[in-house]
Write an enzyme that holds these catalytic residues in place. Sequence first.
Site, PDB file in Angstrom:
ATOM      1  N   ALA A 124       0.988  -1.143  -0.064  1.00  0.00           N
ATOM      2  CA  ALA A 124      -0.092   0.114  -0.030  1.00  0.00           C
ATOM      3  C   ALA A 124       0.856   1.246   0.020  1.00  0.00           C
ATOM      4  O   ALA A 124       1.164   1.964   1.185  1.00  0.00           O
ATOM      5  CB  ALA A 124      -0.739   0.009   1.143  1.00  0.00           C
ATOM      6  N   SER A 132       2.955   8.687  -9.721  1.00  0.00           N
ATOM      7  CA  SER A 132       4.193   8.859 -10.183  1.00  0.00           C
ATOM      8  C   SER A 132       5.240   9.396  -8.983  1.00  0.00           C
ATOM      9  O   SER A 132       6.267   8.977  -8.880  1.00  0.00           O
ATOM     10  CB  SER A 132       4.333   9.397 -11.223  1.00  0.00           C
ATOM     11  OG  SER A 132       3.799   8.603 -12.282  1.00  0.00           O
ATOM     12  N   GLY A 242       9.817  -5.740  -8.293  1.00  0.00           N
ATOM     13  CA  GLY A 242       8.478  -6.042  -8.864  1.00  0.00           C
ATOM     14  C   GLY A 242       8.197  -5.550 -10.229  1.00  0.00           C
ATOM     15  O   GLY A 242       7.624  -6.168 -11.010  1.00  0.00           O
ATOM     16  N   GLY A 339      -9.517  -9.717 -37.023  1.00  0.00           N
ATOM     17  CA  GLY A 339     -10.963  -8.727 -37.508  1.00  0.00           C
ATOM     18  C   GLY A 339     -11.869  -8.336 -36.556  1.00  0.00           C
ATOM     19  O   GLY A 339     -11.877  -8.155 -35.415  1.00  0.00           O
ATOM     20  N   GLU A 363       3.367  -0.156 -11.246  1.00  0.00           N
ATOM     21  CA  GLU A 363       4.724  -0.293 -10.908  1.00  0.00           C
ATOM     22  C   GLU A 363       5.566   0.858 -11.596  1.00  0.00           C
ATOM     23  O   GLU A 363       6.481   0.332 -11.934  1.00  0.00           O
ATOM     24  CB  GLU A 363       4.968  -1.845 -10.741  1.00  0.00           C
ATOM     25  CG  GLU A 363       4.127  -2.678 -10.037  1.00  0.00           C
ATOM     26  CD  GLU A 363       4.808  -4.116  -9.400  1.00  0.00           C
ATOM     27  OE1 GLU A 363       6.226  -3.897  -9.434  1.00  0.00           O
ATOM     28  OE2 GLU A 363       4.175  -4.900  -8.995  1.00  0.00           O
TER      29      GLU A 363
END
Length: 379
Positions: A124, A132, A242, A339, A363
């Site tokens: 968390a 970010s 990760g 298609g 991540e």
Amino acid sequence: MDFQLSEEQLMVRQTAREFAEKEIKPQAAEFDATGEFPVEIIKKLASLNFLGITIPEEYEGGGLDTISYAMVIEEISRACASTGVVLSVNNSLVCEPILTYGTDFQKKKYLSDLASGKKLGCFALTEPEAGSDASNLKTTAVLKGDHYVLNGNKLFITNGRVAEVALVFAMTDKSLGYKGISIFVIERGFPGYSVGKVQQKLGINASGQCELYFEDCLVPKENLLGEEGGGFKIALATLDGGRIGIAAQAVGIAQACLDECLKYSKERVQFGQPIAKFQAIQWMLADMSTEIEAARLLTYRAAFLKDKGERYSAQASMAKLFASETAMKATTKGIQIHGGYGYMKEYPMERFFRDAKVTEIYEGTNEIQRIVIASSILK
Ligand code: CAA
């Protein structure tokens, strides 16, 4: 340089592939449609030791290397990307930091249960204003006597709906910026911990993603992971690992897409011949195949460096960047090859396309991966 996988690695891959094909793939469309968390599948994956693949056997893990880990995540994600990320988070973002930074007490109390799959974990970090810009946390932790008192909320937390253990990042001293961030190992039952709403999203619908709330949440002092103020560096180092998992997940999605495209293009007849005979289709298949192989090798290389104990931040970012873009390209072409059928829910292409997109985002977005790579080459 040796491109040969060991007997053990081949065996692990085969086990993961057979299990994924037989047990997970037939249910993947339903998990996607209902958003049901794959509880029973996770139990079975736990019995294969896939919840703590790189964790030593003394803590009930698989005791395997990171290349094996990447292969397992690829094979599971090839069948179901939601299940792939559930595994990846528990392995890389929860078990690994407890192994690396945990006290003996924390390892005994939490690691064996997490690595054996008796309990599931979540990571968390993300908050409404800290995506970010991960150090811009508003969640606070104040030490009062023998407990820290946490207040704040987290969002987009993979596994959050079912996790019994959460690694939670909070500011213990806001004036220090990222040097004031600490990590806490928090049990679901601690007072003041609550699970918020499950968020509807484009893909990976069965990953149990939700919000978490901490309202005067009482956390014993001994549940601080690492040093007070050392949390942000642990977060970034953990995310390096990760990102190998997410790269492997993207490779798995892209490979699943190629598998279906090869089958479909040999069966689908237009203008009197299977569409695989047309060069336009062959070139798309050739590009997909080449890019998937390159993405897989970048992923293995980052895993190899991690196992050697070398710094691999840039290599993990390169693997995630390239693999996620490969998955997006492959699934876009996959729909084109199919298609109109590719656009329909009865074929898995549109699910692959929706699932692939998140690998460019979580991540660390691909813009963040480029920042990490650029800072390493501009040193
Ligand atoms: N390992 C260890 N330390 C590291 C590191 C690494 N990989 N990278 C940087 N550091 C250190 C730096 O050396 C620096 O320390 P010093 O000041 O002592 O030199 C410190 O950490 C801070 O580094 P930066 O100044 O580079 O930090 P920044 O604030 O500029 O941020 C960033 C860097 C790369 C943008 C980082 O914030 C980032 O990766 N953001 C993306 C967040 C992210 O990936 N979130 C994922 C959420 S979890 C998730 O998605 C799980 C899921 O559901 C699947």
